[in-house]
Design a protein around this motif. Structure first.
Motif, mmCIF file in Angstrom:
data_model
loop_
_atom_site.group_PDB
_atom_site.id
_atom_site.type_symbol
_atom_site.label_atom_id
_atom_site.label_comp_id
_atom_site.label_asym_id
_atom_site.label_seq_id
_atom_site.Cartn_x
_atom_site.Cartn_y
_atom_site.Cartn_z
ATOM 1 N N THR A 102 9.154 -21.197 5.610
ATOM 2 C CA THR A 102 9.661 -20.348 4.537
ATOM 3 C C THR A 102 10.805 -21.053 3.823
ATOM 4 N N ARG A 110 10.247 -15.822 -9.515
ATOM 5 C CA ARG A 110 9.338 -14.770 -9.066
ATOM 6 C C ARG A 110 8.107 -14.682 -9.975
ATOM 7 N N ALA A 134 5.769 -17.435 -8.995
ATOM 8 C CA ALA A 134 5.081 -17.091 -7.757
ATOM 9 C C ALA A 134 3.956 -16.096 -8.016
ATOM 10 N N SER A 170 5.469 -13.889 0.809
ATOM 11 C CA SER A 170 6.880 -13.554 0.571
ATOM 12 C C SER A 170 7.471 -13.059 1.879
ATOM 13 N N TYR A 215 9.712 -17.736 -0.003
ATOM 14 C CA TYR A 215 8.268 -17.858 -0.075
ATOM 15 C C TYR A 215 7.809 -18.952 0.876
#
Length: 989
Positions: A49, A73, A76, A92, A97
């Motif tokens: 992560t 974001r 993503a 997430s 992420y």
């Protein structure tokens, strides 16, 4: 019928060239360069992560744009859309992420696997297969790595991958020479040395290839060229290895020949190479000595030793011990290593990686030390980190060696130092949690237990000096926060001072502002240990570390931290989790954090020293107070719609949490009770009196809950006293009104009357409608309890007038409930029923379920006398359910007492006894002695009714003692019970 061929629809990604994605043979659109940079970063994290700050830094560097988080974001989200049915591989979690894809889905992973296989093949003597595998790895490159992308992370990774490709080329060319293909290698080496003129390993390979091809003069000329270039460009001489090769070529050493002696077909001069020499087996024993006065958990030592000694399948055993400085990580690790060393007959390696210092040990250097310890001659130790790591793994292959890596900085520093096979094991200590390491057994070391701490202190000081001062010993180790380093320092100071007692030391440690200064002896100091961790924090982490320590609560929530730091919850979580990873902060529970006691003291000292502006600390506390006030006001409003109290509170400058459900609001209030009340006391000391008082008003449910009543009283008293000193009559009036309610619930009626009386006098000067109504109402309740019914009637009349003038309908209903009880006490049963019904109607119209329970309680009281009893019992049970759900222990206990009275009236002593017992259990520490006497009296009646007469008399005697001590009129009734209800004359059996 012939079956249709299956199509491969698996995802594939590439980073060893342009960043691309495929599903089967179909290319996927992965968006703009920034979006592809995000994909590349996640792929290069290898399934781990990546936190939001790490990704922002990767994409934009130290100065991301204002909307960077939102942009990330968005990228993503778009990547998930592009991945379609495989979108769930982009995960997430923890505010960041991760890309979780199979090992064979990424070209880089495939290259790494082929390289590892090549190393294994070469070490087993299969040079031809090793060369083929390296070529397969190189074939996965498609031009420049991460082509077309920019950003600091991309540039760093591009440099790393380019360097790795060069190293693979060098390895493959070395294998070419080992296989006798020296003539064919000359052309490629000539081109590569022109592209990378300062790369000495390529020059050496070219010299060797030329020499083996019969071109000795050219080989020596290559050396002359590189010597001049290095002198001109860098002012240095060629490396010792290259100079040695030049001398060997100059002297025509026969050892510079092909391994098998067969000539290259294109070589005019066949030569024979020297086979590689086997390593000399050396058994290192580098563990430091274990500490004799260890008093920690022997079970933990045994468990960790066992874990290191066993492996699951083909997985190497790796344990990582993490914790704050001074908690005993090294002591434990060394003891575990000694306990397990018998399982590692081929030796034990140890290195202090100096991870908390300004110059942590470089893996390159550590590998050199380890290789020499394993018997590798310095002349055979390669230059590059990757080559050293490969040789290290080869040297450990087939051997059982324990590696202790002490004081590691992070996983990046540790990863090259891990053995490659399951026979060996690694034990790591670090202040950072090594979550990035795969298959690692993580141990988060906690503080010592009080008993282990006492034993450690006694072993250092001497049992004879502590035997008579056990309480003082516990005080000392508690002041040390049960931290082993602090206990050792404190004990060492006492041991060196024969005139001191343990109590002397305890008194010196009692001053929190001086405690860290006291905890130093010689070159050992708790403060210095914490300073090492603090000095490695980036500015945002350091600011959070300082400011969050200022709150006095036992811990703090994520939302409260965000308010103090003026950050979004997401950004605050990223900061806090990074502090948890460094062991400067502990995650007490999901969404809650806390400091070790000594770390908090150090952080506060840093705040005094490092905060740029004198008002920064005051402002941080003010933001916390605003957060609590805004949120508590919202909780009050959701419970009491229509109540005008919230409009009478000071407006908080910040924004609090908002709730749509009463249950969630109540959960928050009770979870934050200790921290909220600590904030009230701090605010009072800091002069923030108005908001501190109003926070008490908004959180008044805590006073009625019973659980926090004592803490609530302490906080309210602190604000009242501060208001008196500051001559702030508005605050004093409000807090005295609050305190009156607290005293009433606790059964301290004289104190309640005095606080309410003083509040009413002050209200004449400040004209506060909230105080006017509530202080008068409190005086009415007290007068009613004390039997001053005329006074109670007058106060209730004044209170209802005040609340009606303020349009405060819920408070009007509350007065009607108490007026109903007063009517009942004065024999006006019909009026009591009517008034309680009016209160229920108001509450129901406003949707006040929790407050409506009080009105049903009042109506139940009235119907206990007026009947029917079944209806009264039903109302009490309705109220009881609400009180339990809203965690109002005081009212839960009172309702159970009333239910017992109904059962007694109905001639059901068994049920009455059950309810009375429950009432006593609930109100064990709340409600006061008078109410306890009432419940004991009812229980005695019920017990007498079911034949347990001795026990009944015991209850009455206890009740009589309570009443006599209070001077209550009920004492006479209990004496009558004791006189009229003799013991049972004939006992069963």
């Amino acid at each position: 019928m012939e079956q249709e061929p299956a199509f491969d629809l698996r995802l594939r990604f590439t980073v060893l060239g342009p960043v691309r994605a495929w599903r089967g043979d179909q290319a996927l659109s992965v968006g703009s360069p920034q979006q592809r940079a995000l994909l590349a970063a996640l792929l290069l994290y290898g399934g781990r992560t990546a936190t939001a700050p790490e990704l922002l830094d990767a994409l934009w560097g130290e100065e991301p744009p204002h909307a960077a988080m939102a942009g990330m974001r968005t990228y993503a989200s778009r990547l998930r859309k592009a991945l379609g049915p495989d979108a769930d591989c982009l995960i997430s979690e923890s505010g960041g992420y991760a890309m979780r894809v199979p090992d064979d889905a990424l070209d880089l992973t495939l290259a790494e696997r082929r390289t590892a296989a090549a190393e294994k093949a070469r070490s087993s003597g299969d040079v031809s297969s090793a060369r083929d595998l390296i070529n397969e790895a190189l074939a996965l490159w498609d031009g420049e790595p991460l082509a077309g992308l920019a950003g600091p992370f991309v540039e760093m990774q591009r440099t790393r991958l380019t360097e790795w490709r060069l190293q693979l080329l060098e390895t493959r060319l070395d294998l070419d020479l080992e296989l006798g293909h020296h003539a064919k290698a000359i052309s490629e080496l000539t081109s590569l040395t022109a592209m990378h003129p300062l790369r000495e390993r390529l020059r050496g390979l070219l010299m060797l290839a030329l020499y083996r091809s019969g071109r000795q003069g050219e080989a020596l000329a290559v050396y002359g060229d590189v010597r001049r270039l290095l002198a001109d460009e860098l002012g240095v001489d060629p490396s010792a290895e290259l100079s040695e090769l030049q001398q060997r070529i100059l002297h025509g050493e026969a050892s510079l020949t092909d391994p098998d002696g067969s000539p290259d077909p294109s070589s005019p001069s066949p030569v024979v190479a020297r086979p590689p020499q086997p390593l000399e087996a050396v058994r290192p024993a580098q563990l430091p000595p274990t500490i004799a006065d260890y008093t920690g958990s022997k079970l933990l030592v045994e468990e960790l030793a066992q874990q290191l000694s066993t492996t699951e399948g083909n997985v190497m055993a790796v344990s990582a011990i993490a914790g704050i400085g001074g908690i005993g990580k090294t002591t434990l690790a060394v003891r575990v290593a000694h306990a397990a060393r018998g399982q590692f007959p081929d030796g034990q390696l140890y290195f202090d990686l100096r991870g908390t210092g300004t110059q942590p040990a470089e893996p390159h250097y550590v590998l050199g030390e380890f290789l020499q310890a394993l018997g590798v001659p310095s002349s055979r130790i390669p230059d590059s980190l990757e080559s050293r790591a490969a040789l290290y793994r080869s040297a450990l292959d087939g051997r059982r060696v324990l590696v202790l890596l002490d004081n590691a900085r992070d996983a990046h520093q540790v990863r090259p130092l891990l053995p490659g096979t399951q026979e060996s094991a690694t034990l790591i200590t670090s202040r950072t949690n090594m979550v990035e390491l795969s298959a690692v057994h993580l141990v988060d070391l906690d503080i010592m237990s009080p008993e282990h701490a006492r034993q450690l202190f006694a072993r250092i000081v001497g049992e004879e000096r502590v035997s008579g001062e056990q309480d003082a010993v516990l005080t000392v180790v508690a002041a040390c926060g049960f931290l082993p380093l602090a206990i050792r320092i404190a004990a060492a100071r006492l041991a060196a001072r024969r005139t001191w007692t343990v109590s002397t030391l305890a008194s010196k440690l009692a001053n929190e502002r001086r405690r860290l200064d006291e905890l130093q002896a010689g070159d050992l100091a708790v403060k210095a240990t914490f300073e090492l961790g603090y000095s490695q924090l980036v500015p945002a982490q350091a600011r959070a570390f300082r400011l969050l320590s200022l709150a006095d609560g036992p811990d703090f929530s994520l939302a409260a931290a965000a308010a103090v730091l003026e950050l979004s919850v997401q950004d605050a979580e990223d900061l806090l989790e990074s502090l948890v990873d460094t062991s400067l902060l502990d995650s007490a529970a999901l969404g809650r954090y806390r400091y070790h006691d000594l770390v908090r003291l150090y952080a506060r000292a840093c705040a005094e020293r490092d905060e740029a502006q004198p008002g920064d600390r005051h402002a941080a506390l003010s933001r916390l107070l605003d957060f609590y006030l805004a949120t508590a006001a919202g909780v009050y409003a959701i419970e009491r719609p229509g109540d005008t109290t919230v409009g009478r509170l000071e407006v908080a400058d910040g924004v609090g949490l908002t709730f749509t459900e009463y249950g969630a609001a109540l959960d928050w209030l009770h979870a934050e009770a200790e921290c909220l009340l600590a904030c009230v006391e701090q605010a009072a000391a800091a002069g923030l009196l108005g908001k501190a008082a109003d926070l008490l008003v908004a959180a008044t449910d805590l006073a009625e809950s019973g659980v926090s009543s004592g803490r609530f009283k302490s906080a309210a008293t602190a604000v009242r006293d501060a208001a008196v000193r500051a001559d702030d009559k508005r605050v004093e009036a409000r807090v005295r009104t609050v305190l009156s309610r607290v005293h009433t619930i606790a059964g301290q009626f004289a104190g309640a009357e005095e606080e309410a009386r003083q509040a009413m006098l002050l209200c004449q000067a400040v004209n506060d409608p909230w105080v006017t109504g509530n202080a008068t109402h409190e005086r009415a309740i007290i007068a009613s309890i004390e039997g001053r019914y005329a006074d109670a009637e007058e106060y209730l009349r004044q209170a209802i007038g005040s609340f009606r003038a303020d349009a405060n309908q819920p408070s009007v209903a509350a007065v009607l409930c108490n007026l109903s009880r007063l009517r009942l006490l004065t024999g006006c049963t019909e009026s009591a029923v009517q008034l309680a019904q009016e209160a229920i109607e108001i509450y129901d119209q406003l949707g006040l379920t929790s407050r409506g329970a009080n009105a049903r309680y009042a109506l139940g009281l009235a119907l206990t006398q007026a009947g029917p009893l079944s209806e009264a019992l039903g109302l009490f049970h309705e109220a009881l359910d609400v009180f339990r759900n809203s965690r109002q222990l005081f009212w839960e206990g009172m309702t159970l007492f009333r239910i017992a009275e109904v059962h007694l009236t109905a001639g059901e002593p068994g049920s009455a006894a059950e309810a009375a017992e429950q009432s006593l259990a609930v109100m064990q520490d709340i409600g006061g002695e008078w109410r306890r006497g009432n419940a004991l009296t009812a229980l005695g009646r019920a017990l007498y009714g079911i034949g347990q007469r001795d026990r009944a008399r015991a209850c009455w005697r206890e009740a009589l003692s309570l009443y006599e001590e209070l001077g209550s009129a009920e004492a006479a009734d209990v004496r009558t019970l004791l006189d009229e209800r003799p013991r049972t004359a004939i006992r069963a059996g």
